[in-house]
Design a protein around this motif. Structure first.
Motif, PDB file in Angstrom:
ATOM      1  N   SER A  54       0.814  -1.222   0.000  1.00  0.00           N
ATOM      2  CA  SER A  54       0.000   0.000   0.000  1.00  0.00           C
ATOM      3  C   SER A  54       0.845   1.269   0.000  1.00  0.00           C
ATOM      4  CB  SER A  54      -0.925   0.006   1.226  1.00  0.00           C
ATOM      5  OG  SER A  54      -0.153  -0.007   2.428  1.00  0.00           O
ATOM      6  N   ALA A  55       2.167   1.115   0.092  1.00  0.00           N
ATOM      7  CA  ALA A  55       3.042   2.290   0.134  1.00  0.00           C
ATOM      8  C   ALA A  55       3.398   2.721  -1.284  1.00  0.00           C
ATOM      9  CB  ALA A  55       4.310   1.968   0.917  1.00  0.00           C
ATOM     10  N   PRO A  56       3.704   4.014  -1.481  1.00  0.00           N
ATOM     11  CA  PRO A  56       4.160   4.454  -2.806  1.00  0.00           C
ATOM     12  C   PRO A  56       5.420   3.676  -3.193  1.00  0.00           C
ATOM     13  CG  PRO A  56       3.642   6.336  -1.412  1.00  0.00           C
ATOM     14  CD  PRO A  56       3.596   5.133  -0.526  1.00  0.00           C
ATOM     15  N   PRO A  57       5.509   3.225  -4.410  1.00  0.00           N
ATOM     16  CA  PRO A  57       6.667   2.411  -4.808  1.00  0.00           C
ATOM     17  C   PRO A  57       7.959   3.209  -4.804  1.00  0.00           C
ATOM     18  CG  PRO A  57       5.332   2.966  -6.719  1.00  0.00           C
ATOM     19  CD  PRO A  57       4.557   3.424  -5.518  1.00  0.00           C
ATOM     20  N   LEU A  58       9.035   2.538  -4.424  1.00  0.00           N
ATOM     21  CA  LEU A  58      10.356   3.155  -4.534  1.00  0.00           C
ATOM     22  C   LEU A  58      10.794   3.204  -5.993  1.00  0.00           C
ATOM     23  CD1 LEU A  58      12.197   1.348  -1.589  1.00  0.00           C
ATOM     24  CD2 LEU A  58      11.116   3.611  -1.569  1.00  0.00           C
ATOM     25  N   VAL A  59      10.407   2.177  -6.746  1.00  0.00           N
ATOM     26  CA  VAL A  59      10.752   2.089  -8.172  1.00  0.00           C
ATOM     27  C   VAL A  59       9.521   1.635  -8.934  1.00  0.00           C
ATOM     28  CG1 VAL A  59      12.233   1.005  -9.907  1.00  0.00           C
ATOM     29  CG2 VAL A  59      13.147   1.494  -7.629  1.00  0.00           C
ATOM     30  N   LEU A  60       9.227   2.307 -10.039  1.00  0.00           N
ATOM     31  CA  LEU A  60       8.123   1.913 -10.912  1.00  0.00           C
ATOM     32  C   LEU A  60       8.610   0.913 -11.954  1.00  0.00           C
ATOM     33  CD1 LEU A  60       6.331   5.297 -11.707  1.00  0.00           C
ATOM     34  CD2 LEU A  60       5.457   3.440 -10.291  1.00  0.00           C
ATOM     35  N   ASP A  61       7.767  -0.030 -12.280  1.00  0.00           N
ATOM     36  CA  ASP A  61       8.051  -0.944 -13.384  1.00  0.00           C
ATOM     37  C   ASP A  61       8.059  -0.158 -14.696  1.00  0.00           C
ATOM     38  OD1 ASP A  61       7.466  -2.965 -15.572  1.00  0.00           O
ATOM     39  OD2 ASP A  61       7.529  -4.309 -13.851  1.00  0.00           O
ATOM     40  N   TRP A  62       9.008  -0.440 -15.561  1.00  0.00           N
ATOM     41  CA  TRP A  62       9.138   0.299 -16.825  1.00  0.00           C
ATOM     42  C   TRP A  62       7.892   0.196 -17.690  1.00  0.00           C
ATOM     43  CZ3 TRP A  62       8.975  -2.188 -21.639  1.00  0.00           C
ATOM     44  CH2 TRP A  62       9.005  -3.586 -21.596  1.00  0.00           C
TER      45      TRP A  62
END
Length: 745
Positions: free
Chosen positions: A127-135
């Motif tokens: 539920s937390a904002p992602p540290l890294v987004l999937d491309w």
């Protein structure tokens, strides 16, 4: 100014330190995620064995035994995927969106946000904002598409440089570059000068040789030291993903949806294979239920090629995709016979599909006389005319053969039902099933629509001149029929037949006519599709009847006797006649100096394709004349030894019959040399026949006797074209014979 330069250096060190700290945070999160996944598997195992909190087996979280087993499979699969994903940098880019004014307006909901882009999502908590987004996430598309002219709300784009071969630790982060798309100081003088030079260079080209607008937008990306370094990195080991260097033209194809099929006509070095594999990863991410329900299949031309591309999808987080050749999908019959060249071509041709259909349905006979079916003390009588109508109507519908047989059975039982209704009212379901199993009805069915096995049909056709003549009438000439007939191979029974490699294709075709294949995929990625025969295409089409395809190839690189001459016909054989054909003509792999030489061959090919262009320069071409054929092997050894003094892989490409001797000569000189399929794809030096070089790439290529390759049959010029476009940096033409005219200096 020295002071300004020192300040910039200090600012860069500060930024790099901050990004390394972020890397450590991401790596720690990934480690926790993997550990948690393994722990969930252990907990799931406890539930299944009844050792979890004293509960009975199957109770608790999953609710029942079946649910617990399904949960266990899911958890094990998830943990396995995480465990099998190769180590690598957690991110390769960053997007900073504008927060006010024009940039903010374009950014929309992403106003003021900063997103890291990587090969997979990294999050400390679901539920937390992602540290890294999937491309593959929608917002990540701006990383590939945003430009200064159309920034899409992006203020700046950051690219990260990582140590080659590293595992993505903080120490592996070696540098970063910022490209400002909006705001103060954009663009800086260096970028302005570079853009001006690029525009001047492109304007001097003839109109028909200028790259597309998408390619022109890629020039700015290639001006990046990090992007250029990634593209030009030495080619050692399996193929790498291009997720950090995807260009706008490629991105458009990668993100096309799953509802329609796509054909990419890609010139050498344009990344068509990478585009196809990245599209596969994109579809699995954006439409997981639809794709995973039917499955995805990647089909390549040979095992060497599959070995070369095998690491790409796992690097993108997709480890469950099957990769195989067409042969791997066909019946597993031992090959104990060999056909002549004419017979091989005929068996691969589309005409054989029509011949086989005739041979199969020639087994169907119209009824001769009525049929009586006993029912206790009563006998039902079915008239010949009614039975004939059932068989004729079923034939006209052209269902799969086995479906047609069962349809005749069902309609015959329906005739009995109609009589029973008139006599005593509607019969029950049990009565209908009993009538369908009556030996009299089954005997009738066997006489008009007998069961068929592929082996019986093919052996009966190729082993009997009369049967072949009847099935091939108007389709094959008498000479072609003689070429197909088994000479001295007629078996006593289909069980003892000696099958050839091409016969296995015929067996699969007949099996598909009898019943649809059990294996059916939702999406197929078919690489080097120009080399598939019509019968091979049909084999693939049968396995994707309700799905879509990504078809990859280059008509100019067609090297088989049945290579496609145009895409519409080939796509029709693949069952995708409405597929969009998208050309890729702008290359990033083969330097322009080497591509220009290969383009000279296009006029001598049997197909018409647009010439390829490259945005890279700096390639080196050398022509080396060897005095006497006896010294050729020594010259090859000498040139390879010299090439090993530089970075990267070395490929020795020659006519197929020379490969073994050249490999032995290199080994005798103490140079370890592999061949594709024998570990060669991981060796620094690989010796490969021109007919197998397609799809491979090497930093340095030693091309032996180009004229010999060009003269190796009707497809010889195509093989030479392939061989000329395998080099990433350096190409040497070693020859004793005169070079083909197009290759002379």
């Amino acid at each position: 100014m020295p002071g300004e330069h020192a300040a910039e250096e200090e600012a860069l060190r500060t930024e790099l330190a901050a990004e390394r700290a972020y890397t450590e945070r991401c790596r720690a999160t990934l480690d926790r995620t993997n550990t948690a996944a393994q722990h969930r598997v252990m907990e799931g195992a406890g539930v299944l064995t009844g050792h979890h909190s004293g509960e009975a087996a199957g109770e608790g979280v999953a609710g029942d035994g079946a649910g617990a087993e399904a949960l266990g499979r899911y958890l094990r699969s998830q943990a396995k995927e995480l465990r099998e994903e190769p180590d690598g940098p957690p991110f390769f880019g960053r997007l900073d969106f504008g927060d006010e004014g024009s940039p903010g307006e374009q950014a929309g909901e992403h106003r003021g946000q900063c997103y890291y882009i990587g090969r997979r999502r990294v999050s400390e908590h679901p539920s937390a904002p992602p540290l890294v987004l999937d491309w593959r996430a929608p917002v990540a598309r701006a990383f590939y598409q945003a430009t200064a002219a159309q920034p899409q709300g992006v203020r700046s784009r950051r690219r990260f440089g990582w140590a080659p071969g590293g595992t993505g630790t903080a120490e592996d982060l070696t540098g970063l570059e910022d490209e400002r798309l909006q705001g103060e100081g954009l663009p800086d003088q260096q970028h302005q000068d570079q853009r001006h030079q690029d525009q001047q260079r492109q304007s001097q080209r003839p109109q028909d040789q200028r790259p597309s607008a998408a390619a022109e937008s890629a020039v700015s990306a290639l001006a990046s030291r990090i992007v250029a370094g990634e593209i030009e990195r030495p080619r050692v080991g399996p193929m790498r993903d291009i997720v950090a260097t995807i260009q706008p033209e490629q991105d458009d194809l990668v993100r096309s949806g799953p509802d329609s099929s796509l054909c990419v006509q890609g010139a050498p070095g344009t990344g068509k294979t990478a585009v196809g594999l990245h599209r596969a990863a994109y579809l699995l991410y954006t439409h997981p239920r639809r794709i995973e329900r039917g499955g995805m299949l990647v089909v390549g031309p040979n095992q060497a090629f599959l070995g070369y591309i095998s690491a790409v999808l796992p690097a993108l987080g997709e480890v469950g995709v099957r990769q195989c050749t067409v042969r791997d999908l066909l019946p597993d019959h031992p090959v104990r016979a060999e056909d002549g060249p004419e017979a091989v071509e005929l068996k691969h041709s589309a005409r054989m599909a029509a011949v086989l259909r005739r041979a199969l349905y020639a087994r169907v006979r119209l009824p001769e006389g009525p049929v009586a079916v006993p029912d206790g003390s009563y006998r039902w009588r079915l008239d010949e005319d009614d039975l004939r109508a059932v068989v004729e109507e079923t034939l006209a519908q052209q269902p799969p053969y086995e479906v047609g047989r069962e349809r005749v059975r069902a309609r015959t039982v329906a005739l009995l039902r109609d009589q029973a209704e008139r006599r005593a009212g509607p019969p029950g379901g049990e009565w209908l099933r009993r009538m369908g199993r009556k030996k009299e009805l089954t005997g009738f069915l066997d006489s008009v629509w007998p069961r068929a096995r592929p082996e019986e049909v093919v052996a009966g056709l190729l082993g009997d001149a009369g049967a072949l003549a009847r099935a091939a009438d108007g389709l094959l000439s008498e000479d072609e029929q003689r070429a197909l007939l088994w000479q001295g191979r007629r078996p006593r029974s289909p069980r003892t037949a000696r099958w050839s490699e091409a016969d296995v294709l015929l067996l699969d075709e007949v099996a598909g006519l009898i019943a649809h294949p059990e294996e059916s995929y939702r999406h197929l990625v078919v690489d080097e599709a120009q080399d598939l025969s019509p019968m091979q295409c049909r084999a693939l089409a049968r396995r994707c009847r309700f799905g879509s395809l990504t078809v990859l190839g280059d008509l100019a690189q067609g090297t088989t006797p049945w290579a496609a001459r145009d895409w519409p016909e080939q796509l029709a054989h693949l069952g995708a006649p409405d597929a969009v054909v998208a050309p890729l003509t702008t290359g990033f792999r083969v330097p322009s100096e080497l591509l220009a030489v290969a383009n000279r061959l296009l006029a001598s090919l049997t197909v018409r394709v647009p010439p390829a262009h490259s945005l890279r320069t700096g390639g080196r071409l050398e022509r080396v004349r060897v005095a006497g054929a006896a010294g050729l092997a020594g010259a090859v050894t000498e040139r390879v030894a010299a090439a090993l003094g530089q970075e990267g892989s070395v490929g020795v490409i020659a006519a197929g019959e020379r490969v073994a001797a050249l490999r032995e000569a290199l080994r005798a000189a103490g140079i370890a040399a592999g061949t594709p399929g024998e570990g060669g794809e991981l060796a620094r030096v690989t010796v490969v026949g021109a007919e197998l070089a397609k799809g491979l790439e090497y930093d340095h290529v030693v091309l032996v006797e180009p004229a010999e390759i060009a003269d190796s049959g009707p497809q010889g010029p195509h093989r030479l074209y392939v061989a000329l476009t395998r080099a990433v940096s350096r190409l040497e033409l070693l020859h004793t014979d005169e070079l083909p005219e197009a290759l002379r200096g």
